[in-house]
Design an enzyme around this catalytic site. Structure first.
Site, PDB file in Angstrom:
ATOM      1  N   GLY A  45       0.840  -1.194   0.000  1.00 25.24           N
ATOM      2  CA  GLY A  45       0.000   0.000   0.000  1.00 25.24           C
ATOM      3  C   GLY A  45       0.870   1.238   0.000  1.00 25.24           C
ATOM      4  N   GLN A  50       2.672  10.113   1.981  1.00 23.54           N
ATOM      5  CA  GLN A  50       3.992   9.463   2.099  1.00 23.54           C
ATOM      6  C   GLN A  50       4.950   9.923   1.001  1.00 23.54           C
ATOM      7  OE1 GLN A  50       2.177   5.297   2.597  1.00 23.54           O
ATOM      8  NE2 GLN A  50       4.007   5.188   3.868  1.00 23.54           N
ATOM      9  N   CYS A  94       5.594  -0.163   7.713  1.00 22.99           N
ATOM     10  CA  CYS A  94       5.244   1.079   7.018  1.00 22.99           C
ATOM     11  C   CYS A  94       6.462   1.506   6.215  1.00 22.99           C
ATOM     12  CB  CYS A  94       4.857   2.161   8.032  1.00 22.99           C
ATOM     13  SG  CYS A  94       4.387   3.718   7.254  1.00 22.99           S
ATOM     14  N   LEU A  95       6.225   1.882   4.959  1.00 21.43           N
ATOM     15  CA  LEU A  95       7.352   2.288   4.110  1.00 21.43           C
ATOM     16  C   LEU A  95       7.963   3.599   4.611  1.00 21.43           C
ATOM     17  CD1 LEU A  95       5.825   1.343   0.630  1.00 21.43           C
ATOM     18  CD2 LEU A  95       7.519   0.062   1.969  1.00 21.43           C
ATOM     19  N   HIS A 136      -4.864   1.038   7.374  1.00 18.37           N
ATOM     20  CA  HIS A 136      -3.542   1.641   7.577  1.00 18.37           C
ATOM     21  C   HIS A 136      -3.363   2.837   6.627  1.00 18.37           C
ATOM     22  CE1 HIS A 136       1.033   1.107   8.089  1.00 18.37           C
ATOM     23  NE2 HIS A 136       0.946   1.898   7.023  1.00 18.37           N
ATOM     24  N   GLU A 137      -3.780   2.656   5.357  1.00 16.77           N
ATOM     25  CA  GLU A 137      -3.594   3.729   4.366  1.00 16.77           C
ATOM     26  C   GLU A 137      -4.528   4.905   4.634  1.00 16.77           C
ATOM     27  OE1 GLU A 137      -0.983   3.491   2.776  1.00 16.77           O
ATOM     28  OE2 GLU A 137      -0.674   1.342   3.029  1.00 16.77           O
ATOM     29  N   HIS A 140      -3.165   7.107   7.207  1.00 16.19           N
ATOM     30  CA  HIS A 140      -2.162   8.056   6.694  1.00 16.19           C
ATOM     31  C   HIS A 140      -2.832   9.362   6.251  1.00 16.19           C
ATOM     32  CE1 HIS A 140       1.789   6.159   6.644  1.00 16.19           C
ATOM     33  NE2 HIS A 140       1.331   5.057   6.079  1.00 16.19           N
TER      34      HIS A 140
HETATM   35  O1  K1U Z   1       1.574   2.400   3.978  1.00 16.04           O
HETATM   36  C1  K1U Z   1       2.658   1.867   3.892  1.00 16.04           C
HETATM   37  O2  K1U Z   1       3.626   2.364   4.426  1.00 16.04           O
HETATM   38  C2  K1U Z   1       2.812   0.563   3.152  1.00 16.04           C
HETATM   39  C3  K1U Z   1       2.777  -0.647   4.067  1.00 16.04           C
HETATM   40  C4  K1U Z   1       1.348  -1.142   4.132  1.00 16.04           C
HETATM   41  C5  K1U Z   1       0.998  -2.107   5.224  1.00 16.04           C
HETATM   42  C6  K1U Z   1       1.789  -3.160   5.573  1.00 16.04           C
HETATM   43  C7  K1U Z   1       1.409  -4.038   6.561  1.00 16.04           C
HETATM   44  C8  K1U Z   1       0.215  -3.857   7.204  1.00 16.04           C
HETATM   45  C9  K1U Z   1      -0.575  -2.797   6.863  1.00 16.04           C
HETATM   46  C10 K1U Z   1      -0.199  -1.929   5.873  1.00 16.04           C
HETATM   47  C11 K1U Z   1       3.695  -1.712   3.488  1.00 16.04           C
HETATM   48  O3  K1U Z   1       3.499  -2.157   2.417  1.00 16.04           O
HETATM   49  S1  K1U Z   1       5.042  -2.239   4.433  1.00 16.04           S
HETATM   50  C12 K1U Z   1       5.789  -3.516   3.444  1.00 16.04           C
HETATM   51  C13 K1U Z   1       5.039  -4.792   3.472  1.00 16.04           C
HETATM   52  O4  K1U Z   1       4.188  -5.011   4.304  1.00 16.04           O
HETATM   53  C14 K1U Z   1       5.296  -5.845   2.453  1.00 16.04           C
HETATM   54  C15 K1U Z   1       6.288  -5.715   1.534  1.00 16.04           C
HETATM   55  C16 K1U Z   1       6.510  -6.713   0.593  1.00 16.04           C
HETATM   56  C17 K1U Z   1       5.748  -7.830   0.588  1.00 16.04           C
HETATM   57  C18 K1U Z   1       4.754  -7.974   1.511  1.00 16.04           C
HETATM   58  C19 K1U Z   1       4.521  -6.981   2.445  1.00 16.04           C
HETATM   59 ZN    ZN Z   2       2.366   3.274   6.232  1.00 15.28          ZN
END
Ligand code: K1U
Ligand code: ZN
Length: 172
Positions: A45, A50, A94-95, A136-137, A140
């Site tokens: 996401g 972000q 979270c990225l 989660h998004e 944000h």
């Molecule tokens: O919003 C963001 O920062 C993105 C975030 C979204 C998220 C992850 C986990 C739970 C809720 C929301 C991410 O994508 S973090 C990276 C991640 O979870 C992932 C990366 C590669 C493969 C699978 C998952």
């Molecule tokens: Zn996030």
């Protein structure tokens, strides 16, 4: 075009974003850039703040298995209109807070409305990881990060790690 992802702490990640009034080619391009940035990260996401854009736009694709058909979703003005009483615990990341993970409890199932990239109003029920990710998004867009659900001490510890990471990246 891939965009730069802001790292916490950043004042832009704490702001409530403005609704998108009219769709434009510029906004569609922004959504495409966000999908490219999300897949490249990689992530499941990404929310517009972000990448420093304070508008109510999120993208997500929670299809994680290789070989499965991707399902990119672009949501303008997403809104949770109903949530289940049943909850789900997921170890979120979270990225904007790289390499930090913590368990967050949220409603297991949510009904969400949004406007898609063609301007159509959509409504869908999300469950499991999709429900976690869309909540989660949307958080944000309201200036809320997953660490805001944690105890203050744990939140402070993560924030300090991110401050250090930002100092190191600035020096490199
Ligand atoms: O919003 C963001 O920062 C993105 C975030 C979204 C998220 C992850 C986990 C739970 C809720 C929301 C991410 O994508 S973090 C990276 C991640 O979870 C992932 C990366 C590669 C493969 C699978 C998952
Ligand atoms: Zn996030």
């Amino acid at each position: 075009m891939k965009r730069n992802i802001l790292i916490h702490p950043d004042p832009r990640l704490k702001k409530v974003c403005a609704p998108v009034a009219d769709l434009s080619d510029e906004l569609r391009q922004l959504a495409d850039d966000m999908l490219e940035t999300m897949y490249d990260a990689p992530g499941i996401g990404l929310a517009a703040p972000q990448i420093g854009v304070l508008e109510r736009l999120i993208v997500l694709d929670c299809v994680k298995e290789e070989g499965e058909t991707p399902r990119p979703l672009v949501m303008f003005n997403p809104e949770v209109i109903a949530s289940s009483d049943e909850t789900n615990v997921y170890e979120e990341g979270c990225l904007s807070i790289p390499e930090q993970f913590a368990e967050v409890t949220r409603p297991k199932v949510v009904d969400v409305t949004w406007m898609d990239r063609d301007g159509n109003l959509r409504q869908e029920t999300f469950d499991g990881l999709w429900a976690t990710c869309v909540q989660h998004e949307i958080d944000h867009l309201n200036g809320k990060l997953f660490i805001d659900y944690l105890k203050p001490l744990k939140r402070q510890m993560i924030t300090r790690k991110m401050q250090k990471l930002k100092r190191e990246r600035a020096r490199a």
